[in-house]
Design a protein around this motif. Structure first.
Motif, PDB file in Angstrom:
ATOM      1  N   GLU A 143      26.795   4.742 -42.188  1.00  0.00           N
ATOM      2  CA  GLU A 143      27.075   3.376 -41.746  1.00  0.00           C
ATOM      3  C   GLU A 143      26.162   2.359 -42.409  1.00  0.00           C
ATOM      4  O   GLU A 143      26.621   1.405 -43.037  1.00  0.00           O
ATOM      5  CB  GLU A 143      26.936   3.287 -40.225  1.00  0.00           C
ATOM      6  CG  GLU A 143      27.987   4.078 -39.463  1.00  0.00           C
ATOM      7  CD  GLU A 143      27.796   4.000 -37.964  1.00  0.00           C
ATOM      8  OE1 GLU A 143      28.775   4.201 -37.238  1.00  0.00           O
ATOM      9  OE2 GLU A 143      26.657   3.732 -37.521  1.00  0.00           O
ATOM     10  N   THR A 144      24.859   2.533 -42.290  1.00  0.00           N
ATOM     11  CA  THR A 144      23.911   1.546 -42.812  1.00  0.00           C
ATOM     12  C   THR A 144      23.635   1.714 -44.295  1.00  0.00           C
ATOM     13  O   THR A 144      23.103   0.804 -44.937  1.00  0.00           O
ATOM     14  CB  THR A 144      22.579   1.636 -42.053  1.00  0.00           C
ATOM     15  OG1 THR A 144      21.952   2.901 -42.350  1.00  0.00           O
ATOM     16  CG2 THR A 144      22.801   1.523 -40.548  1.00  0.00           C
ATOM     17  N   LYS A 145      23.935   2.901 -44.825  1.00  0.00           N
ATOM     18  CA  LYS A 145      23.687   3.242 -46.243  1.00  0.00           C
ATOM     19  C   LYS A 145      22.194   3.353 -46.568  1.00  0.00           C
ATOM     20  O   LYS A 145      21.820   3.402 -47.738  1.00  0.00           O
ATOM     21  CB  LYS A 145      24.348   2.219 -47.186  1.00  0.00           C
ATOM     22  CG  LYS A 145      25.830   2.004 -46.935  1.00  0.00           C
ATOM     23  CD  LYS A 145      26.626   3.290 -47.039  1.00  0.00           C
ATOM     24  CE  LYS A 145      28.107   3.058 -46.778  1.00  0.00           C
ATOM     25  NZ  LYS A 145      28.890   4.317 -46.807  1.00  0.00           N
ATOM     26  N   ILE A 146      21.334   3.381 -45.536  1.00  0.00           N
ATOM     27  CA  ILE A 146      19.896   3.555 -45.764  1.00  0.00           C
ATOM     28  C   ILE A 146      19.617   5.033 -46.047  1.00  0.00           C
ATOM     29  O   ILE A 146      20.028   5.896 -45.260  1.00  0.00           O
ATOM     30  CB  ILE A 146      19.082   3.075 -44.557  1.00  0.00           C
ATOM     31  CG1 ILE A 146      19.250   1.566 -44.376  1.00  0.00           C
ATOM     32  CG2 ILE A 146      17.600   3.429 -44.726  1.00  0.00           C
ATOM     33  CD1 ILE A 146      18.581   1.024 -43.136  1.00  0.00           C
ATOM     34  N   PRO A 147      18.922   5.348 -47.139  1.00  0.00           N
ATOM     35  CA  PRO A 147      18.677   6.758 -47.463  1.00  0.00           C
ATOM     36  C   PRO A 147      17.553   7.349 -46.630  1.00  0.00           C
ATOM     37  O   PRO A 147      16.694   6.639 -46.113  1.00  0.00           O
ATOM     38  CB  PRO A 147      18.290   6.718 -48.941  1.00  0.00           C
ATOM     39  CG  PRO A 147      17.658   5.370 -49.110  1.00  0.00           C
ATOM     40  CD  PRO A 147      18.401   4.449 -48.182  1.00  0.00           C
ATOM     41  N   ASN A 148      17.576   8.655 -46.492  1.00  0.00           N
ATOM     42  CA  ASN A 148      16.484   9.393 -45.870  1.00  0.00           C
ATOM     43  C   ASN A 148      16.035  10.458 -46.848  1.00  0.00           C
ATOM     44  O   ASN A 148      16.863  11.123 -47.487  1.00  0.00           O
ATOM     45  CB  ASN A 148      16.935  10.036 -44.563  1.00  0.00           C
ATOM     46  CG  ASN A 148      15.825  10.850 -43.904  1.00  0.00           C
ATOM     47  OD1 ASN A 148      15.674  12.040 -44.149  1.00  0.00           O
ATOM     48  ND2 ASN A 148      15.024  10.201 -43.076  1.00  0.00           N
ATOM     49  N   VAL A 149      14.733  10.619 -46.962  1.00  0.00           N
ATOM     50  CA  VAL A 149      14.162  11.604 -47.870  1.00  0.00           C
ATOM     51  C   VAL A 149      13.248  12.509 -47.061  1.00  0.00           C
ATOM     52  O   VAL A 149      12.334  12.028 -46.374  1.00  0.00           O
ATOM     53  CB  VAL A 149      13.365  10.930 -49.009  1.00  0.00           C
ATOM     54  CG1 VAL A 149      12.877  11.983 -50.005  1.00  0.00           C
ATOM     55  CG2 VAL A 149      14.208   9.886 -49.717  1.00  0.00           C
TER      56      VAL A 149
ATOM     57  N   ALA B 242      28.624  11.395 -39.983  1.00  0.00           N
ATOM     58  CA  ALA B 242      29.671  11.801 -40.920  1.00  0.00           C
ATOM     59  C   ALA B 242      30.776  12.556 -40.192  1.00  0.00           C
ATOM     60  O   ALA B 242      31.967  12.364 -40.468  1.00  0.00           O
ATOM     61  CB  ALA B 242      29.076  12.666 -42.035  1.00  0.00           C
ATOM     62  N   ALA B 243      30.386  13.411 -39.234  1.00  0.00           N
ATOM     63  CA  ALA B 243      31.381  14.161 -38.453  1.00  0.00           C
ATOM     64  C   ALA B 243      32.254  13.209 -37.641  1.00  0.00           C
ATOM     65  O   ALA B 243      33.487  13.377 -37.556  1.00  0.00           O
ATOM     66  CB  ALA B 243      30.679  15.164 -37.544  1.00  0.00           C
ATOM     67  N   GLU B 244      31.646  12.187 -37.023  1.00  0.00           N
ATOM     68  CA  GLU B 244      32.400  11.217 -36.231  1.00  0.00           C
ATOM     69  C   GLU B 244      33.380  10.430 -37.101  1.00  0.00           C
ATOM     70  O   GLU B 244      34.452  10.023 -36.632  1.00  0.00           O
ATOM     71  CB  GLU B 244      31.438  10.260 -35.532  1.00  0.00           C
ATOM     72  CG  GLU B 244      30.591  10.913 -34.445  1.00  0.00           C
ATOM     73  CD  GLU B 244      29.468  10.024 -33.958  1.00  0.00           C
ATOM     74  OE1 GLU B 244      29.323   8.897 -34.509  1.00  0.00           O
ATOM     75  OE2 GLU B 244      28.717  10.441 -33.047  1.00  0.00           O
ATOM     76  N   MET B 245      33.008  10.228 -38.367  1.00  0.00           N
ATOM     77  CA  MET B 245      33.854   9.475 -39.284  1.00  0.00           C
ATOM     78  C   MET B 245      34.826  10.368 -40.045  1.00  0.00           C
ATOM     79  O   MET B 245      35.611   9.885 -40.864  1.00  0.00           O
ATOM     80  CB  MET B 245      32.970   8.701 -40.268  1.00  0.00           C
ATOM     81  CG  MET B 245      32.051   7.692 -39.595  1.00  0.00           C
ATOM     82  SD  MET B 245      30.769   7.022 -40.695  1.00  0.00           S
ATOM     83  CE  MET B 245      31.750   6.048 -41.818  1.00  0.00           C
ATOM     84  N   GLY B 246      34.760  11.693 -39.796  1.00  0.00           N
ATOM     85  CA  GLY B 246      35.661  12.628 -40.466  1.00  0.00           C
ATOM     86  C   GLY B 246      35.369  12.779 -41.949  1.00  0.00           C
ATOM     87  O   GLY B 246      36.275  13.012 -42.754  1.00  0.00           O
ATOM     88  N   LYS B 247      34.082  12.661 -42.319  1.00  0.00           N
ATOM     89  CA  LYS B 247      33.701  12.736 -43.733  1.00  0.00           C
ATOM     90  C   LYS B 247      32.720  13.875 -43.974  1.00  0.00           C
ATOM     91  O   LYS B 247      32.061  14.360 -43.050  1.00  0.00           O
ATOM     92  CB  LYS B 247      33.026  11.424 -44.176  1.00  0.00           C
ATOM     93  CG  LYS B 247      33.900  10.196 -44.125  1.00  0.00           C
ATOM     94  CD  LYS B 247      33.105   8.982 -44.596  1.00  0.00           C
ATOM     95  CE  LYS B 247      33.951   7.721 -44.605  1.00  0.00           C
ATOM     96  NZ  LYS B 247      33.147   6.543 -45.066  1.00  0.00           N
ATOM     97  N   LYS B 248      32.619  14.298 -45.229  1.00  0.00           N
ATOM     98  CA  LYS B 248      31.552  15.192 -45.643  1.00  0.00           C
ATOM     99  C   LYS B 248      30.281  14.371 -45.868  1.00  0.00           C
ATOM    100  O   LYS B 248      30.352  13.184 -46.199  1.00  0.00           O
ATOM    101  CB  LYS B 248      31.920  15.922 -46.937  1.00  0.00           C
ATOM    102  CG  LYS B 248      33.101  16.868 -46.813  1.00  0.00           C
ATOM    103  CD  LYS B 248      33.369  17.561 -48.150  1.00  0.00           C
ATOM    104  CE  LYS B 248      34.539  18.531 -48.029  1.00  0.00           C
ATOM    105  NZ  LYS B 248      34.806  19.229 -49.310  1.00  0.00           N
ATOM    106  N   LEU B 249      29.145  15.002 -45.679  1.00  0.00           N
ATOM    107  CA  LEU B 249      27.866  14.332 -45.937  1.00  0.00           C
ATOM    108  C   LEU B 249      27.387  14.706 -47.331  1.00  0.00           C
ATOM    109  O   LEU B 249      27.230  15.883 -47.651  1.00  0.00           O
ATOM    110  CB  LEU B 249      26.818  14.752 -44.909  1.00  0.00           C
ATOM    111  CG  LEU B 249      25.432  14.101 -45.071  1.00  0.00           C
ATOM    112  CD1 LEU B 249      25.511  12.596 -44.804  1.00  0.00           C
ATOM    113  CD2 LEU B 249      24.406  14.754 -44.150  1.00  0.00           C
ATOM    114  N   GLU B 250      27.187  13.689 -48.156  1.00  0.00           N
ATOM    115  CA  GLU B 250      26.687  13.938 -49.515  1.00  0.00           C
ATOM    116  C   GLU B 250      25.192  14.228 -49.474  1.00  0.00           C
ATOM    117  O   GLU B 250      24.438  13.616 -48.706  1.00  0.00           O
ATOM    118  CB  GLU B 250      26.963  12.727 -50.408  1.00  0.00           C
ATOM    119  CG  GLU B 250      28.455  12.506 -50.642  1.00  0.00           C
ATOM    120  CD  GLU B 250      28.721  11.365 -51.608  1.00  0.00           C
ATOM    121  OE1 GLU B 250      29.719  11.429 -52.332  1.00  0.00           O
ATOM    122  OE2 GLU B 250      27.918  10.405 -51.638  1.00  0.00           O
TER     123      GLU B 250
END
Length: 503
Positions: free
Chosen positions: A166-172, A202-210
């Motif tokens: 949603e926010t597009k903020i990365p996590n490392v 990602a699961a709630e949005m029905g997407k794979k997590l890159e």
């Protein structure tokens, strides 16, 4: 000198802190056994140049001493890390300045943020070789199997990069990955970490997590990834603050993520929500084999890029001392100013390596009111995310040297009544790898008030603490050489004299 793994290896070699091993070695148990023996002795970093079954050399034990961790962070002494911590504290929870000097300090910190903004490389070294789909073969990497009971080979020092859908903020972050096939791995992480939130979204949005895994990066970036940050701040930014200039990033080839441009190896893939594999057992930082997780997230890798002749950087966990313990000792100094800002009464705090670097905390306070030690302990547990898993918090007075176990044990034994001064908080979210808990992921915390008691905590007056006569102490200082004892260095106490077996 380049801000990358190769530049750091060169720096270590110039300072006599690195040994190159040209004999053929096996990544199956042998490399870890050699490295562990040198870790125990505070020995040099190692570069294995002839690894069985792989064309890639293996670098290990690069941050196996506090001195080398400081070198990785461009500092000479651990004390300098507190200066960095003060800068981070200003950014961690900014407050309106009340004085001109505070405004100047905040201004300098904000300027450092501007200077630390990441740069982008159009032709990054990590893209010198690109492999896709069937050409991706993780078995060609010199992955280590560390302990005989490990289920398979593991990646232990790779940066995992994900992005909030949603926010597009990365996590490392740094997580253990276990080999499952030539192009799949499972991941071991805690439920409170950033990638787990990203996977749920990602699961709630029905997407794979890159996902991208960066292997062989500048150790300074690894330290930044290990620093506790608010969820809306980027580790790339903090790495730039650590290093004094922005991290050079590169766009991945097949996923919408960025990785350090000078990474030795980059793995690109996805996690399909709900798709899992069996992970473990594997040796862990607690000093035991971690349990089997039958529902560990499964990563599929479809692209691997790397530099020409890449170096594989790795480490391993286990009972301290290990590299992660050395990193934690250094980060302890960075945390201190951040913690003081969160809990102002704390004078100092220490996470002993023997306490697995986070299971036991000793904090000192300047006590001014009854119940303050308990308040400080409760505030500590909520101050930073990783302190949620600290089992024991010992609170002492400010005149106790919290890094001297003899003084801490004296404070506990002389100032604690267990019925009054020990309090336990049951049923807290906990580290599932902690086998001492009755239920996985749920445990208790203990606070110990080892401070001098004041009314109404106790009605008994405290006797005066024994202290030497100051005039006699000064006399002995003046006459020490006259006694014929000038060659004795009293600040270098042999711990074996006090019953500690250091072998």
């Amino acid at each position: 000198m380049a801000r990358d793994l190769r530049g750091f290896i060169q720096q270590l070699e110039q300072r006599g802190q690195l040994r190159r091993i040209q004999a053929l070695v096996d990544p199956e148990l042998e490399i870890a056994e050699i490295a562990n023996r040198l870790l125990q002795a505070g020995g040099p970093a190692l570069l294995f140049e002839n690894v069985k079954g792989s064309a890639y050399p293996v670098a290990i034990n690069l941050m196996g001493t506090v001195e080398r961790v400081c070198m990785a962070m461009n500092m000479e002494k651990p004390e300098e890390l507190e200066t960095l911590g003060k800068k981070l504290a200003l950014l961690y929870q900014p407050r309106p300045p009340k004085k001109i000097s505070q405004a100047v300090e905040l201004g300098k910190a904000l300027f450092d943020v501007i200077r630390a903004k990441p740069d982008r490389d159009l032709f990054p070294p990590c893209h010198q070789v690109v492999l896709k789909d069937d050409a991706v073969d993780l078995t060609k990497l010199p992955l280590l199997r560390v302990y005989p009971g490990d289920a398979d080979k593991v990646v232990t020092l790779g940066l995992m990069i994900t992005k909030d859908p949603e926010t597009k903020i990365p996590n490392v972050g740094v997580y253990r990955l276990q080999l499952q096939s030539k192009n799949t791995m499972t991941v071991q992480w805690l439920s409170v970490r950033g990638p787990t939130r990203h996977l749920r979204k990602a699961a709630e949005m029905g997407k794979k997590l890159e996902v991208a895994i960066a292997l062989g990066v500048d150790p300074l970036i690894i330290m930044a990834a290990a620093t506790p940050l608010p969820v809306d701040l980027s580790e790339w930014l903090f790495a730039g603050i650590y290093g004094g200039s922005g991290v050079h990033l590169a766009k991945c080839k097949t996923v919408d993520l960025e990785v350090p441009a000078a990474s030795e190896i980059v793995l690109e893939g996805t996690i399909t929500p709900g798709e899992t594999g069996v992970d473990g057992p594997a040796g862990d930082h607690m000093g035991y084999y971690g349990g089997v997780n039958e529902k560990a997230p499964l990563l599929h890798f479809h692209c691997m890029t790397h530099r020409k002749d890449p170096i594989y950087l790795t480490t391993f966990s286990g009972r301290p001392p290990k590299e992660d313990a050395m990193m934690a000792i250094a980060l302890n100094r960075v945390y201190t100013p951040i913690l003081r800002q969160q809990v102002p009464e704390i004078i100092d705090f220490f996470l002993p390596m023997e306490g697995l670097s986070y299971k036991v905390a000793v904090i000192s306070i300047e006590k001014t009111y009854p119940g303050q030690a308990r308040r400080a302990a409760l505030a500590f547990w909520s101050a930073l995310p990783q302190f949620n898993y600290t089992k024991f918090v010992i609170v002492v007075d400010k005149d106790i040297n919290i890094r001297d176990p003899r003084q801490v044990v004296w404070a506990i034994t002389s100032k604690v009544d267990p019925a009054r001064d020990v309090f336990i908080l049951p049923n807290n979210p906990f580290d599932s790898l902690d086998f001492a808990t009755e239920k996985p992921g749920l445990g208790s915390r203990m606070g110990i008030d080892a401070t001098t008691k004041i009314s109404p905590e106790s009605d008994r007056p405290w006797s005066e603490t024994l202290k030497p006569d100051p005039d006699t102490a000064a006399l002995c200082d003046r006459r020490w050489a006259e006694y014929g004892l000038a060659d004795l260095k009293l600040d270098e106490v042999n711990p074996n004299l006090f019953g500690y077996d250091m072998k």
